[in-house]
Design a protein around this motif. Sequence first.
Motif, PDB file in Angstrom:
ATOM      1  N   ALA A 230      95.513 -54.983   1.069  1.00 13.99           N
ATOM      2  CA  ALA A 230      96.684 -55.312   2.057  1.00 13.99           C
ATOM      3  C   ALA A 230      96.252 -54.869   3.295  1.00 13.99           C
ATOM      4  CB  ALA A 230      97.502 -53.769   1.602  1.00 13.99           C
ATOM      5  N   GLU A 250     106.794 -49.518  -1.991  1.00 16.16           N
ATOM      6  CA  GLU A 250     106.489 -48.944  -3.032  1.00 16.16           C
ATOM      7  C   GLU A 250     105.594 -47.529  -2.440  1.00 16.16           C
ATOM      8  OE1 GLU A 250     103.687 -50.997  -5.480  1.00 16.16           O
ATOM      9  OE2 GLU A 250     105.588 -52.267  -6.095  1.00 16.16           O
ATOM     10  N   ARG A 272      88.406 -50.433  -8.222  1.00 19.24           N
ATOM     11  CA  ARG A 272      88.718 -51.291  -7.423  1.00 19.24           C
ATOM     12  C   ARG A 272      87.550 -52.355  -7.094  1.00 19.24           C
ATOM     13  NH1 ARG A 272      87.651 -52.132  -2.061  1.00 19.24           N
ATOM     14  NH2 ARG A 272      89.452 -52.279  -0.632  1.00 19.24           N
ATOM     15  N   GLU A 302      97.597 -47.056 -10.429  1.00 17.49           N
ATOM     16  CA  GLU A 302      96.992 -46.031  -9.728  1.00 17.49           C
ATOM     17  C   GLU A 302      96.840 -44.719 -10.753  1.00 17.49           C
ATOM     18  OE1 GLU A 302      95.816 -46.895  -6.795  1.00 17.49           O
ATOM     19  OE2 GLU A 302      95.402 -45.107  -5.644  1.00 17.49           O
ATOM     20  N   LYS A 406     105.720 -54.723   0.173  1.00 19.48           N
ATOM     21  CA  LYS A 406     105.153 -56.142  -0.473  1.00 19.48           C
ATOM     22  C   LYS A 406     106.425 -57.109  -0.423  1.00 19.48           C
ATOM     23  CE  LYS A 406     102.285 -53.526  -3.490  1.00 19.48           C
ATOM     24  NZ  LYS A 406     101.951 -53.130  -5.077  1.00 19.48           N
ATOM     25  N   LYS A 423      99.903 -52.031   4.178  1.00 23.40           N
ATOM     26  CA  LYS A 423     100.057 -50.397   3.976  1.00 23.40           C
ATOM     27  C   LYS A 423     100.339 -49.723   5.220  1.00 23.40           C
ATOM     28  CE  LYS A 423      95.091 -50.504   3.863  1.00 23.40           C
ATOM     29  NZ  LYS A 423      93.948 -50.141   3.765  1.00 23.40           N
TER      30      LYS A 423
HETATM   31  P1  ATP Z   1      92.446 -47.374   1.154  1.00 23.16           P
HETATM   32  O1  ATP Z   1      91.421 -46.915   1.661  1.00 23.16           O
HETATM   33  O2  ATP Z   1      93.614 -47.340   2.279  1.00 23.16           O
HETATM   34  O3  ATP Z   1      92.759 -46.738   0.042  1.00 23.16           O
HETATM   35  P2  ATP Z   1      91.567 -49.808   0.298  1.00 23.16           P
HETATM   36  O4  ATP Z   1      90.779 -50.357   1.317  1.00 23.16           O
HETATM   37  O5  ATP Z   1      90.957 -49.169  -0.813  1.00 23.16           O
HETATM   38  O6  ATP Z   1      92.557 -49.050   1.004  1.00 23.16           O
HETATM   39  P3  ATP Z   1      93.823 -51.374   0.249  1.00 23.16           P
HETATM   40  O7  ATP Z   1      94.350 -52.765  -0.016  1.00 23.16           O
HETATM   41  O8  ATP Z   1      93.639 -51.590   1.851  1.00 23.16           O
HETATM   42  O9  ATP Z   1      92.602 -51.062  -0.306  1.00 23.16           O
HETATM   43  O10 ATP Z   1      95.124 -50.534  -0.114  1.00 23.16           O
HETATM   44  C1  ATP Z   1      95.406 -50.776  -1.147  1.00 23.16           C
HETATM   45  C2  ATP Z   1      94.997 -49.562  -2.151  1.00 23.16           C
HETATM   46  O11 ATP Z   1      95.934 -48.462  -2.042  1.00 23.16           O
HETATM   47  C3  ATP Z   1      94.694 -49.892  -3.480  1.00 23.16           C
HETATM   48  O12 ATP Z   1      93.223 -50.417  -3.635  1.00 23.16           O
HETATM   49  C4  ATP Z   1      95.164 -48.959  -4.372  1.00 23.16           C
HETATM   50  O13 ATP Z   1      94.294 -48.111  -4.908  1.00 23.16           O
HETATM   51  C5  ATP Z   1      96.146 -47.924  -3.624  1.00 23.16           C
HETATM   52  N1  ATP Z   1      97.428 -48.167  -3.788  1.00 23.16           N
HETATM   53  C6  ATP Z   1      98.149 -46.603  -4.014  1.00 23.16           C
HETATM   54  N2  ATP Z   1      99.568 -47.365  -4.397  1.00 23.16           N
HETATM   55  C7  ATP Z   1      99.539 -48.554  -4.447  1.00 23.16           C
HETATM   56  C8  ATP Z   1     100.684 -49.412  -4.976  1.00 23.16           C
HETATM   57  N3  ATP Z   1     101.757 -48.988  -5.009  1.00 23.16           N
HETATM   58  N4  ATP Z   1     100.483 -50.748  -4.767  1.00 23.16           N
HETATM   59  C9  ATP Z   1      99.079 -51.044  -4.392  1.00 23.16           C
HETATM   60  N5  ATP Z   1      98.225 -50.181  -4.265  1.00 23.16           N
HETATM   61  C10 ATP Z   1      98.332 -49.179  -4.006  1.00 23.16           C
END
Ligand code: ATP
Length: 588
Positions: A230, A250, A272, A302, A406, A423
């Motif tokens: 995101a 969400e 991830r 999650e 989303k 996000k």
């Molecule tokens: P962050 O450091 O903010 O966790 P990230 O770099 O790991 O982000 P991003 O795509 O930026 O990854 O943020 C999405 C992350 O948020 C996902 O990897 C997941 O672990 C978490 N997450 C929590 N709730 C949700 C959801 N409802 N839908 C998708 N991802 C979610």
Amino acid sequence: MEFAVLAESFKRMEDTTKRLELTQLLVELFKKTSPELISKIVYLIQGKLRPDFEGIELGVAEKLAIKAISKSSGIPIIKIEDEYRKGGDLGHAASKILEQKSQTTFVIEDITVERVYETLYKIAKLEGTRSQDMKMKYISSLLNDASPLEARFILKILLGILRLGIAENTVMDALAISYTGTKENRESLERAYNVSSDLGKVAEVTAMMGLRGIETFQVTVFNPIRPMLADRVKSEKEAIIKIGNKFAAEYKLDGERVQIHSKKDKVILFSRSLENITSYYPDIVDNLSKAIKADEIILEAEAVAINEDSGDFLPFQELMHRRRKHKIEKAVSQYPITVNFFDVLFVDGKSCLDLEYSERRKLLETIVSENEFAKLVPMTIVQNENEIEDFLENSINSGCEGLMLKMLDAPYQAGARGSYWLKLKREYRNELGDSLDLVVIGAFFGRGRRTGRYGTLLLAAYDDETDTFPSLCKVGTGFTDEDLDQLYQLLSDKVTLKKNPRINSQMEADVWFEPELVIEIVASEITLSPIHKTAMNAIRKNTGLALRFPKFTGKIRMEKAPEDSSTSEEVIALYKGQKKVIQDTKQI
Ligand code: ATP
């Protein structure tokens, strides 16, 4: 194929950083490669033996490699260490030493890529008490038959320091040119890579079946799909500008992302960064079939730690207790979780990636029967700022980080960070409070209460253009005593004798680490810096960017690979965003 052909190619690749030249060199190499061998060549180019998610690691320590060089060359360890210290890496040192030796002896047997690969594979699979002896035997047998140039690259692969600077996209360009005649077809290969996370398999299918094969490439259970990511937004308003007037919101749960693959009784969980994490979550494996109605499925969820009495969500740190190889059963009962599903990517023979979000969510709701352990991530449809704000408050009050927004009609874009998903975290709403995930590259010893541990850590961002880790700040605040102990332990097996060549830092640390561990940092500001190397020359000549007043948030991001940490581009975007806020405020 003679290993000498590959070693010669590697040498030429090492000598250039230009993408076009690298592509050309790869095309030349692929043309000499049989379709049966292509996957192995592709893994070796990346310094691997198999795709990351299979977890096959060579894990040969420098000390052992030095012993093996000594054994096969008859040159004392001390001399090899001297050569190593003088410059270059251990691969170069070995090559020099063998050059001296090859003047007095002769090579006994030609070595092939197949033999090197098989031997490296055996080394990676060795376990147990006698494994060190066996490893040394295998390494020195290869070195005995290797030319100095071959030895240099065998050692680089063994030590995990083969850095040819070839991005996955460059490999895909070269595959497309070699087997489909034009680079234009790279997109098809990329799609196949995004749904399989296995560049070797993509290469093999392309080489054997051409474009038609790769276009019919299917999602398969137990081959992880590269996750959709995101973009950040700072406000409800910005979200509406980016994503439209009606979308799904969400809860953004503060746990670990788990990609769940299941077929009949077999369950595999990927993190991830697509590491196999099945052993950390036996409770998910045991309870999955009670909640899911499908024979064959790929889901995203999650995993969140909870308070067993109240059922409330607990912060991410609680999951750290699961990161242990032994006594995992105890951790499972002491630190219970719930698994919260938010997407479905494949069901009973059919990929869901091209379905719209709203269709996937509907499907998910029919597949998951919620119970104490398995839940659906709370979701609502929002149409204006107030509705987003309201849902955000609910999410924060339930212990979540914020919201994921989303687009309703968007497909699942594997491997992409785009604006179909946004996000919105509470901390993003104050201008400078963004958190960054940074790689620990070095440390300085502590004084006073921190004697015997690291007092300050040196951190880097990730530069995906150059595949390096440029320094961004030193951090010494935000650590509890427990954090310091834990970090000292986690970093102990990452210490290196010399600075890893992927680290770009002018600052000299007391200790250097393999760039592997990722931690979360907040800071008050991003400033121009003459010392730190992140975004060097991007804003001003001979100047990089640095974090001002950085502070550890308490989160060690075990689920992130170093390449998943904040990139130079993200740091530049934050820097520019922050300047914009300052200008906007001045105008008011
Ligand atoms: P962050 O450091 O903010 O966790 P990230 O770099 O790991 O982000 P991003 O795509 O930026 O990854 O943020 C999405 C992350 O948020 C996902 O990897 C997941 O672990 C978490 N997450 C929590 N709730 C949700 C959801 N409802 N839908 C998708 N991802 C979610």
